[in-house]
Design an enzyme around this catalytic site. Structure first.
Site, PDB file in Angstrom:
ATOM      1  N   ASP A  44       0.942  -1.178   0.078  1.00 37.18           N
ATOM      2  CA  ASP A  44      -0.081   0.212   0.072  1.00 37.18           C
ATOM      3  C   ASP A  44       0.775   1.331   0.117  1.00 37.18           C
ATOM      4  OD1 ASP A  44      -2.010   2.001   0.932  1.00 37.18           O
ATOM      5  OD2 ASP A  44      -3.384   0.259   0.979  1.00 37.18           O
ATOM      6  N   ASP A  68       4.125   1.990  -4.737  1.00 35.38           N
ATOM      7  CA  ASP A  68       3.082   2.463  -5.714  1.00 35.38           C
ATOM      8  C   ASP A  68       2.473   1.441  -6.698  1.00 35.38           C
ATOM      9  OD1 ASP A  68       1.251   3.454  -7.262  1.00 35.38           O
ATOM     10  OD2 ASP A  68       2.188   5.628  -7.267  1.00 35.38           O
ATOM     11  N   TYR A 160     -13.679   4.472 -14.710  1.00 31.31           N
ATOM     12  CA  TYR A 160     -13.837   3.429 -13.894  1.00 31.31           C
ATOM     13  C   TYR A 160     -14.586   2.246 -14.269  1.00 31.31           C
ATOM     14  CZ  TYR A 160     -14.899   0.962  -9.319  1.00 31.31           C
ATOM     15  OH  TYR A 160     -14.719   0.229  -8.136  1.00 31.31           O
ATOM     16  N   LYS A 164     -12.443  -1.321 -14.722  1.00 36.09           N
ATOM     17  CA  LYS A 164     -13.077  -2.623 -14.187  1.00 36.09           C
ATOM     18  C   LYS A 164     -13.708  -3.607 -15.336  1.00 36.09           C
ATOM     19  CE  LYS A 164     -12.115  -1.442  -9.814  1.00 36.09           C
ATOM     20  NZ  LYS A 164     -10.928  -2.422  -9.117  1.00 36.09           N
ATOM     21  N   THR A 195     -16.561   0.951   2.904  1.00 34.62           N
ATOM     22  CA  THR A 195     -15.207   1.086   3.190  1.00 34.62           C
ATOM     23  C   THR A 195     -14.795   2.469   3.152  1.00 34.62           C
ATOM     24  OG1 THR A 195     -14.542   1.350   0.833  1.00 34.62           O
ATOM     25  CG2 THR A 195     -14.731  -1.028   1.473  1.00 34.62           C
TER      26      THR A 195
HETATM   27  N1  LIG Z   1     -15.897  -0.254  -1.653  1.00 31.89           N
HETATM   28  C1  LIG Z   1     -16.707  -0.425  -2.688  1.00 31.89           C
HETATM   29  O1  LIG Z   1     -17.953  -0.167  -2.675  1.00 31.89           O
HETATM   30  C2  LIG Z   1     -16.269  -1.283  -3.898  1.00 31.89           C
HETATM   31  C3  LIG Z   1     -17.024  -1.799  -4.917  1.00 31.89           C
HETATM   32  C4  LIG Z   1     -16.807  -2.592  -5.757  1.00 31.89           C
HETATM   33  C5  LIG Z   1     -15.498  -2.476  -5.923  1.00 31.89           C
HETATM   34  N2  LIG Z   1     -14.331  -1.763  -5.146  1.00 31.89           N
HETATM   35  C6  LIG Z   1     -13.027  -2.088  -5.366  1.00 31.89           C
HETATM   36  O2  LIG Z   1     -12.451  -2.760  -4.403  1.00 31.89           O
HETATM   37  C7  LIG Z   1     -11.039  -2.250  -4.236  1.00 31.89           C
HETATM   38  C8  LIG Z   1     -10.637  -1.829  -2.938  1.00 31.89           C
HETATM   39  O3  LIG Z   1     -11.608  -0.712  -2.845  1.00 31.89           O
HETATM   40  P1  LIG Z   1     -11.853  -0.141  -1.518  1.00 31.89           P
HETATM   41  O4  LIG Z   1     -13.224   0.235  -1.131  1.00 31.89           O
HETATM   42  O5  LIG Z   1     -11.474  -1.004  -0.238  1.00 31.89           O
HETATM   43  O6  LIG Z   1     -10.741   0.990  -1.414  1.00 31.89           O
HETATM   44  P2  LIG Z   1     -10.099   2.030  -0.166  1.00 31.89           P
HETATM   45  O7  LIG Z   1     -10.045   3.301  -0.729  1.00 31.89           O
HETATM   46  O8  LIG Z   1     -11.077   2.026   1.093  1.00 31.89           O
HETATM   47  O9  LIG Z   1      -8.971   1.708   0.162  1.00 31.89           O
HETATM   48  C9  LIG Z   1      -7.742   1.349  -0.885  1.00 31.89           C
HETATM   49  C10 LIG Z   1      -6.555   1.194  -0.452  1.00 31.89           C
HETATM   50  O10 LIG Z   1      -5.631   1.203  -1.599  1.00 31.89           O
HETATM   51  C11 LIG Z   1      -4.512   2.207  -1.255  1.00 31.89           C
HETATM   52  N3  LIG Z   1      -3.940   2.551  -2.242  1.00 31.89           N
HETATM   53  C12 LIG Z   1      -4.185   3.817  -3.266  1.00 31.89           C
HETATM   54  N4  LIG Z   1      -3.631   4.142  -4.364  1.00 31.89           N
HETATM   55  C13 LIG Z   1      -2.561   2.867  -4.413  1.00 31.89           C
HETATM   56  C14 LIG Z   1      -1.459   2.642  -5.089  1.00 31.89           C
HETATM   57  N5  LIG Z   1      -0.951   3.241  -6.025  1.00 31.89           N
HETATM   58  N6  LIG Z   1      -0.519   1.392  -4.613  1.00 31.89           N
HETATM   59  C15 LIG Z   1      -0.979   0.847  -3.400  1.00 31.89           C
HETATM   60  N7  LIG Z   1      -1.967   1.223  -2.702  1.00 31.89           N
HETATM   61  C16 LIG Z   1      -2.602   2.372  -3.127  1.00 31.89           C
HETATM   62  C17 LIG Z   1      -5.095   3.325  -0.435  1.00 31.89           C
HETATM   63  O11 LIG Z   1      -3.743   3.780   0.359  1.00 31.89           O
HETATM   64  C18 LIG Z   1      -6.024   2.443   0.420  1.00 31.89           C
HETATM   65  O12 LIG Z   1      -5.354   1.733   1.569  1.00 31.89           O
HETATM   66  C19 LIG Z   1     -10.729  -1.330  -5.523  1.00 31.89           C
HETATM   67  O13 LIG Z   1     -10.173  -1.768  -6.704  1.00 31.89           O
HETATM   68  C20 LIG Z   1     -12.503  -0.646  -5.642  1.00 31.89           C
HETATM   69  O14 LIG Z   1     -12.445  -0.313  -6.976  1.00 31.89           O
HETATM   70  C21 LIG Z   1     -14.837  -1.176  -4.277  1.00 31.89           C
END
Ligand SMILES: NC(=O)c1ccc[n+]([C@@H]2O[C@H](COP(=O)([O-])OP(=O)(O)OC[C@H]3O[C@@H](n4cnc5c(N)ncnc54)[C@H](O)[C@@H]3O)[C@@H](O)[C@H]2O)c1
Length: 255
Positions: A44, A68, A160, A164, A195
């Site tokens: 992360d 990253d 997005y 995706k 989240t």
């Molecule tokens: N939350 C939702 O409703 C939802 C729904 C469908 C899909 N998703 C997908 O699930 C995945 C996780 O989402 P989430 O809701 O847990 O997100 P979040 O924003 O709560 O957490 C994401 C994490 O990614 C880290 N991050 C950001 N850029 C980064 C990088 N370049 N390299 C490494 N780490 C990095 C951030 O520091 C954070 O800890 C994503 O791919 C998101 O698109 C989420």
């Protein structure tokens, strides 16, 4: 116990690298894999968040990779840390991604388009490419985190949605190309999940309304996505290849 000095652990004893592990779905995935006995490498850009997760996982073998995952160097470094810490890499979970809805193609700049695609899709390509030789050696598994948005669309979020959809397509492509060498590639496509990402983008009222679209009448919790990821990564899913598993409380069945 943490780091390379930790040696081989109990449980499955396999090594899993989880990206975006400092928050949300990635964090919940780290917990699920730790409970299942995996040795973990957590990647992360949020070092403080990673340290917090490692402290919460006290008793598990955890190595941190603060890089990253959207860059070649960051992806390669995360994989290298896994292999130098534990001598193998059996599972890769690509959870990096996210978005901020609000623009259509009419007002999205090329820079923004490129940034969202790098975040959600190129990161998966880079991580998989770096990990592939090690996954082949272990006959391992990849689980990518796509989104229901990539399957059905989402208003005012075109980059997005496209990225995706690309994650699901890339998963199938890699399954065809590399599945015969023993690596399984699959996706989860979550519906709305509670989240930090969700809380940044939506008000509580909007979150409740999104939950109302699901058959189950609520949005998902990160742990519910993590359990599906854990299953897809493990031997219980040994005949599942190239699939996108929707974990959304039944949103798909209502449209
Ligand atoms: N939350 C939702 O409703 C939802 C729904 C469908 C899909 N998703 C997908 O699930 C995945 C996780 O989402 P989430 O809701 O847990 O997100 P979040 O924003 O709560 O957490 C994401 C994490 O990614 C880290 N991050 C950001 N850029 C980064 C990088 N370049 N390299 C490494 N780490 C990095 C951030 O520091 C954070 O800890 C994503 O791919 C998101 O698109 C989420």
């Amino acid at each position: 116990m943490t780091g390379p000095e930790a040696g081989r652990g109990a449980g499955t004893g396999r090594t899993a690298l989880v990206t975006a592990a400092a928050n949300g779905i990635g964090e919940a995935t780290a917990h699920a894999f730790a409970r299942a006995g995996y040795r973990l490498v957590l990647a992360d850009i949020d070092r403080d968040g990673l340290e917090r997760v490692r402290a919460d996982l006290d008793g598990s073998e955890v190595t941190l990779a603060d890089g990253d995952c959207t860059t070649e160097a960051g992806a390669a470094a995360a994989v290298e840390q896994a292999v130098s810490a534990y001598g193998e890499l059996a599972v890769l979970v690509n959870a990096v991604g996210g978005s901020r809805p609000g623009q259509t193609v009419a007002d999205l700049t090329l820079d923004e388009w490129n940034r969202w695609v790098a975040f959600n899709l190129t990161s998966v390509f880079l991580m998989c490419r770096a990990a592939l030789p090690h996954l082949v050696a272990c006959r391992g598994a990849v689980v990518n985190v796509a989104s229901g948005a990539g399957l059905r669309g989402m208003r005012a979020n075109p980059a997005y949605v496209a990225a995706k959809a690309g994650v699901a397509a890339l998963t199938r492509a890699m399954a065809l190309d590399h599945g015969p060498r023993g690596v399984r590639f699959n996706c989860v496509a979550p519906g709305p999940v509670r989240t930090p990402l969700m809380r940044r983008n939506r008000t509580e009222a909007e979150i409740a309304a999104m939950g109302g679209v699901a058959v189950l009448g609520r949005i998902g919790e990160p742990e519910e996505i993590a359990e599906a990821i854990l299953w897809l990564a493990g031997d219980g899913a040994s005949y599942v290849m190239g699939q996108t598993v929707e974990v959304d409380g039944g949103v798909a069945s209502m449209v």
